[in-house]
Write a protein that holds these residues in place. Structure first.
Motif: not given
Length: 114
Positions: A1-10
């Motif tokens: 999971m990249d940074k953007q995907e992680f941010k969206k998940k958060i």
């Protein structure tokens, strides 16, 4: 999971927690974990007006926590988000406390006074 995907998940997870942050909505989810219900059953259980229960259901539905399935003239609601199921069961210790599950209607009426 990249940074953007992680941010969206958060962000999505934060929205779910916001939806669960209201006592009535949390009670609705607890009840639906025990049994799929229609609005009337939830209204009776929570001792809240039908319009209030419907508003809370709409908020939970918009976040993908619950889903309604039409059965004739009524809609039966259930919890569909697996993460929410796990979180609530762990936080409220529902798996181990069978006594709570058996008397959930009485407990919820006592807890929700809106």
């Amino acid at each position: 999971m990249d940074k953007q995907e992680f941010k969206k998940k958060i962000e999505k997870t934060a929205e779910i927690f916001k939806a669960l942050g209201h006592p009535a909505r949390l009670c609705i989810v607890c009840k639906l974990l025990c049994k799929d219900c229609n609005v009337t059953e939830l209204q009776d259980c929570l001792d809240l007006p039908q319009s209030t229960v419907s508003q809370h259901l709409a908020a939970l539905k918009s976040k993908g926590i619950i889903k309604g399935k039409r059965a004739g003239v009524e809609v039966i609601y259930s919890v569909v988000n697996e993460d929410v199921k796990k979180i609530i069961k762990i936080l409220l210790n529902l798996e181990e406390n069978h006594q709570v599950l058996n008397s959930i209607d009485e407990i919820l009426k006592e807890q929700v006074e809106y």
